[in-house]
Design a protein around this motif. Structure first.
Motif, PDB file in Angstrom:
ATOM      1  N   LYS A   1       4.047  -7.485   4.473  1.00 53.28           N
ATOM      2  CA  LYS A   1       5.449  -7.615   4.872  1.00 53.28           C
ATOM      3  C   LYS A   1       6.394  -6.880   3.920  1.00 53.28           C
ATOM      4  O   LYS A   1       7.349  -6.235   4.365  1.00 53.28           O
ATOM      5  CB  LYS A   1       5.834  -9.091   4.933  1.00 53.28           C
ATOM      6  CG  LYS A   1       7.272  -9.330   5.367  1.00 53.28           C
ATOM      7  CD  LYS A   1       7.560 -10.818   5.499  1.00 53.28           C
ATOM      8  CE  LYS A   1       8.989 -11.063   5.952  1.00 53.28           C
ATOM      9  NZ  LYS A   1       9.277 -12.514   6.098  1.00 53.28           N
ATOM     10  N   ILE A   2       6.120  -6.956   2.619  1.00 51.31           N
ATOM     11  CA  ILE A   2       7.111  -6.454   1.662  1.00 51.31           C
ATOM     12  C   ILE A   2       6.806  -5.067   1.119  1.00 51.31           C
ATOM     13  O   ILE A   2       7.711  -4.384   0.642  1.00 51.31           O
ATOM     14  CB  ILE A   2       7.278  -7.432   0.474  1.00 51.31           C
ATOM     15  CG1 ILE A   2       5.993  -7.517  -0.344  1.00 51.31           C
ATOM     16  CG2 ILE A   2       7.713  -8.804   0.964  1.00 51.31           C
ATOM     17  CD1 ILE A   2       6.109  -8.384  -1.599  1.00 51.31           C
ATOM     18  N   ALA A   3       5.553  -4.633   1.181  1.00 48.34           N
ATOM     19  CA  ALA A   3       5.163  -3.430   0.440  1.00 48.34           C
ATOM     20  C   ALA A   3       5.629  -2.140   1.098  1.00 48.34           C
ATOM     21  O   ALA A   3       5.575  -1.991   2.320  1.00 48.34           O
ATOM     22  CB  ALA A   3       3.646  -3.395   0.278  1.00 48.34           C
ATOM     23  N   ASP A   4       6.075  -1.205   0.271  1.00 50.37           N
ATOM     24  CA  ASP A   4       6.185   0.191   0.694  1.00 50.37           C
ATOM     25  C   ASP A   4       4.838   0.869   0.502  1.00 50.37           C
ATOM     26  O   ASP A   4       4.392   1.640   1.349  1.00 50.37           O
ATOM     27  CB  ASP A   4       7.252   0.915  -0.131  1.00 50.37           C
ATOM     28  CG  ASP A   4       8.646   0.369   0.122  1.00 50.37           C
ATOM     29  OD1 ASP A   4       9.013   0.215   1.299  1.00 50.37           O
ATOM     30  OD2 ASP A   4       9.358   0.087  -0.856  1.00 50.37           O
ATOM     31  N   THR A   5       4.212   0.577  -0.638  1.00 54.19           N
ATOM     32  CA  THR A   5       2.881   1.107  -0.932  1.00 54.19           C
ATOM     33  C   THR A   5       2.048   0.002  -1.571  1.00 54.19           C
ATOM     34  O   THR A   5       2.585  -0.909  -2.210  1.00 54.19           O
ATOM     35  CB  THR A   5       2.936   2.311  -1.890  1.00 54.19           C
ATOM     36  OG1 THR A   5       3.709   1.960  -3.045  1.00 54.19           O
ATOM     37  CG2 THR A   5       3.532   3.526  -1.216  1.00 54.19           C
ATOM     38  N   ILE A   6       0.733   0.108  -1.399  1.00 54.60           N
ATOM     39  CA  ILE A   6      -0.200  -0.887  -1.931  1.00 54.60           C
ATOM     40  C   ILE A   6      -1.239  -0.181  -2.785  1.00 54.60           C
ATOM     41  O   ILE A   6      -1.807   0.839  -2.391  1.00 54.60           O
ATOM     42  CB  ILE A   6      -0.903  -1.666  -0.798  1.00 54.60           C
ATOM     43  CG1 ILE A   6       0.123  -2.486  -0.005  1.00 54.60           C
ATOM     44  CG2 ILE A   6      -2.003  -2.561  -1.343  1.00 54.60           C
ATOM     45  CD1 ILE A   6      -0.483  -3.217   1.189  1.00 54.60           C
ATOM     46  N   THR A   7      -1.487  -0.741  -3.963  1.00 53.78           N
ATOM     47  CA  THR A   7      -2.613  -0.327  -4.790  1.00 53.78           C
ATOM     48  C   THR A   7      -3.673  -1.409  -4.699  1.00 53.78           C
ATOM     49  O   THR A   7      -3.396  -2.575  -5.008  1.00 53.78           O
ATOM     50  CB  THR A   7      -2.195  -0.134  -6.257  1.00 53.78           C
ATOM     51  OG1 THR A   7      -1.299   0.985  -6.350  1.00 53.78           O
ATOM     52  CG2 THR A   7      -3.409   0.151  -7.141  1.00 53.78           C
ATOM     53  N   VAL A   8      -4.878  -1.030  -4.263  1.00 51.38           N
ATOM     54  CA  VAL A   8      -5.977  -1.987  -4.134  1.00 51.38           C
ATOM     55  C   VAL A   8      -6.909  -1.827  -5.327  1.00 51.38           C
ATOM     56  O   VAL A   8      -7.438  -0.742  -5.575  1.00 51.38           O
ATOM     57  CB  VAL A   8      -6.760  -1.774  -2.820  1.00 51.38           C
ATOM     58  CG1 VAL A   8      -7.842  -2.854  -2.679  1.00 51.38           C
ATOM     59  CG2 VAL A   8      -5.824  -1.805  -1.622  1.00 51.38           C
ATOM     60  N   LEU A   9      -7.091  -2.919  -6.058  1.00 47.07           N
ATOM     61  CA  LEU A   9      -8.004  -2.937  -7.198  1.00 47.07           C
ATOM     62  C   LEU A   9      -9.284  -3.677  -6.826  1.00 47.07           C
ATOM     63  O   LEU A   9      -9.256  -4.662  -6.082  1.00 47.07           O
ATOM     64  CB  LEU A   9      -7.369  -3.651  -8.395  1.00 47.07           C
ATOM     65  CG  LEU A   9      -6.291  -2.932  -9.203  1.00 47.07           C
ATOM     66  CD1 LEU A   9      -5.835  -3.820 -10.351  1.00 47.07           C
ATOM     67  CD2 LEU A   9      -6.783  -1.605  -9.741  1.00 47.07           C
ATOM     68  N   ASP A  10     -10.397  -3.196  -7.369  1.00 53.62           N
ATOM     69  CA  ASP A  10     -11.671  -3.881  -7.183  1.00 53.62           C
ATOM     70  C   ASP A  10     -12.523  -3.646  -8.412  1.00 53.62           C
ATOM     71  O   ASP A  10     -12.765  -2.490  -8.793  1.00 53.62           O
ATOM     72  CB  ASP A  10     -12.393  -3.370  -5.935  1.00 53.62           C
ATOM     73  CG  ASP A  10     -13.695  -4.111  -5.682  1.00 53.62           C
ATOM     74  OD1 ASP A  10     -13.646  -5.280  -5.274  1.00 53.62           O
ATOM     75  OD2 ASP A  10     -14.762  -3.505  -5.904  1.00 53.62           O
ATOM     76  N   GLN A  11     -12.935  -4.741  -9.057  1.00 52.12           N
ATOM     77  CA  GLN A  11     -13.764  -4.658 -10.255  1.00 52.12           C
ATOM     78  C   GLN A  11     -13.178  -3.698 -11.290  1.00 52.12           C
ATOM     79  O   GLN A  11     -13.890  -2.917 -11.923  1.00 52.12           O
ATOM     80  CB  GLN A  11     -15.196  -4.261  -9.882  1.00 52.12           C
ATOM     81  CG  GLN A  11     -15.874  -5.276  -8.971  1.00 52.12           C
ATOM     82  CD  GLN A  11     -17.296  -4.889  -8.610  1.00 52.12           C
ATOM     83  OE1 GLN A  11     -17.938  -4.095  -9.284  1.00 52.12           O
ATOM     84  NE2 GLN A  11     -17.808  -5.448  -7.520  1.00 52.12           N
ATOM     85  N   GLY A  12     -11.862  -3.740 -11.432  1.00 48.67           N
ATOM     86  CA  GLY A  12     -11.190  -2.977 -12.468  1.00 48.67           C
ATOM     87  C   GLY A  12     -10.890  -1.535 -12.141  1.00 48.67           C
ATOM     88  O   GLY A  12     -10.355  -0.812 -12.978  1.00 48.67           O
ATOM     89  N   SER A  13     -11.214  -1.098 -10.929  1.00 51.73           N
ATOM     90  CA  SER A  13     -10.956   0.289 -10.525  1.00 51.73           C
ATOM     91  C   SER A  13      -9.994   0.323  -9.341  1.00 51.73           C
ATOM     92  O   SER A  13      -9.968  -0.601  -8.526  1.00 51.73           O
ATOM     93  CB  SER A  13     -12.269   0.980 -10.130  1.00 51.73           C
ATOM     94  OG  SER A  13     -13.152   1.055 -11.222  1.00 51.73           O
ATOM     95  N   VAL A  14      -9.224   1.409  -9.266  1.00 53.76           N
ATOM     96  CA  VAL A  14      -8.330   1.600  -8.127  1.00 53.76           C
ATOM     97  C   VAL A  14      -9.132   2.171  -6.968  1.00 53.76           C
ATOM     98  O   VAL A  14      -9.679   3.274  -7.063  1.00 53.76           O
ATOM     99  CB  VAL A  14      -7.162   2.543  -8.482  1.00 53.76           C
ATOM    100  CG1 VAL A  14      -6.324   2.839  -7.239  1.00 53.76           C
ATOM    101  CG2 VAL A  14      -6.286   1.932  -9.571  1.00 53.76           C
ATOM    102  N   LEU A  15      -9.194   1.415  -5.877  1.00 52.10           N
ATOM    103  CA  LEU A  15      -9.879   1.916  -4.687  1.00 52.10           C
ATOM    104  C   LEU A  15      -8.976   2.811  -3.866  1.00 52.10           C
ATOM    105  O   LEU A  15      -9.436   3.778  -3.257  1.00 52.10           O
ATOM    106  CB  LEU A  15     -10.349   0.748  -3.811  1.00 52.10           C
ATOM    107  CG  LEU A  15     -11.413  -0.183  -4.390  1.00 52.10           C
ATOM    108  CD1 LEU A  15     -11.801  -1.231  -3.346  1.00 52.10           C
ATOM    109  CD2 LEU A  15     -12.635   0.595  -4.843  1.00 52.10           C
ATOM    110  N   MET A  16      -7.675   2.495  -3.866  1.00 48.94           N
ATOM    111  CA  MET A  16      -6.773   3.227  -2.976  1.00 48.94           C
ATOM    112  C   MET A  16      -5.327   2.878  -3.323  1.00 48.94           C
ATOM    113  O   MET A  16      -5.018   1.748  -3.700  1.00 48.94           O
ATOM    114  CB  MET A  16      -7.061   2.823  -1.520  1.00 48.94           C
ATOM    115  CG  MET A  16      -6.228   3.505  -0.475  1.00 48.94           C
ATOM    116  SD  MET A  16      -6.711   2.906   1.193  1.00 48.94           S
ATOM    117  CE  MET A  16      -5.848   4.084   2.219  1.00 48.94           C
ATOM    118  N   THR A  17      -4.438   3.845  -3.209  1.00 51.96           N
ATOM    119  CA  THR A  17      -2.995   3.612  -3.240  1.00 51.96           C
ATOM    120  C   THR A  17      -2.387   4.358  -2.066  1.00 51.96           C
ATOM    121  O   THR A  17      -2.503   5.589  -1.983  1.00 51.96           O
ATOM    122  CB  THR A  17      -2.353   4.104  -4.549  1.00 51.96           C
ATOM    123  OG1 THR A  17      -2.858   3.342  -5.651  1.00 51.96           O
ATOM    124  CG2 THR A  17      -0.841   3.930  -4.498  1.00 51.96           C
TER     125      THR A  17
END
Length: 267
Positions: free
Chosen positions: A210-226
């Protein structure tokens, strides 16, 4: 002067360890002026650690962090304090001081960091309580507030000095869906009315979308996607889809590795 077009947050090659355990792995992260960035991931993904690193509460093992163009990893205490005065932080549990009234909690940053007189401080703190729909609650104690009211009072304190950059740690945690939705709307109004750049750490998918313009997805300490909300939803990354669809992962226990780790920790 900071270039208005430059990102407010620049993180490059960030690595963080707790003892012998690596928590963040080569994280690159940047936030531009005026956006709402959500940091999302499962429990233990490194969200809170990344937030603490950006705020300068912990020093990274490797990598660089710049806020408003200032290198906070190598900054002196005085320079770091100057940067922090331009930030607002709303902590997960509110972190209100239980011995102070709501109004005094909100006024605390003004008393600590400005030379305003008490009348000006009272007016400004009450104005911010009005912004978060807590007008008239300034004389109450934190123990007299509901969970949602504590979150809003903490938010009033975070914005009382009109920061350019605002951080939320799990704003919806422990709140019912209606109060969570109201807080989401408040975050959007703050961005639009006060022209703030906002970073939100959350695992609540509905709120994030609802609120995000962009999302950074973290998994096990690494960025999967922004990327944008739509791009994250459409991602074909299996780990991201596990998170979005609440799919449990198969856990394989390696007894030898477990014993090895215990032995190393004892050593």
């Amino acid at each position: 002067m900071t270039d208005a077009a430059a990102p407010l947050i620049e993180v490059e090659g960030l690595e963080a360890w707790y003892g012998k355990r690596r928590i963040l792995h080569d994280v690159d992260f940047r936030v531009d002026t005026g956006e709402i960035r959500v940091i999302m991931g499962g429990s233990g993904s490194g969200k809170s650690t990344l937030l603490r690193q950006i705020l300068g509460l912990h020093r990274p093992t490797r990598g660089s962090i710049r806020l408003f163009g200032t290198d906070i990893v190598n900054a002196g205490q005085r320079e770091l304090q100057q940067v922090r005065r331009r930030l607002g932080v709303s902590f997960q549990g509110g972190a209100l001081l239980t011995s102070l009234s709501v109004g005094d909690n909100v006024a605390l940053p003004l008393r600590e960091h400005t030379n305003l007189d008490e009348n000006q401080i009272r007016i400004m703190s009450r104005m911010k309580l009005e912004v978060v729909n807590l007008g008239g609650f300034h004389d109450l104690m934190p123990s007299q507030l509901s969970g949602g009211m504590v979150k809003r009072a903490a938010l009033a304190r975070a914005i009382v000095m009109d920061p350019r950059l605002l951080f939320f740690d799990e704003p919806s945690a422990g709140l019912d869906p209606v109060v969570s939705a109201e807080l989401d709307e408040l975050i959007l109004r703050l961005r639009d009315a006060l022209r703030m750049t906002i970073v939100v750490v959350t695992h609540e998918l509905d709120s994030a979308f609802k609120i995000a313009d962009t999302i950074t997805v973290l998994d096990q300490g690494s960025v999967l996607m922004t990327d944008t909300v739509d791009a994250v939803r459409r991602s074909d990354n299996e780990r991201i889809q596990d998170l979005l669809n609440r799919r449990p992962r198969d856990v394989v226990v390696d007894a030898d590795a477990y014993l090895r780790r215990l032995t190393e920790e004892e050593a």
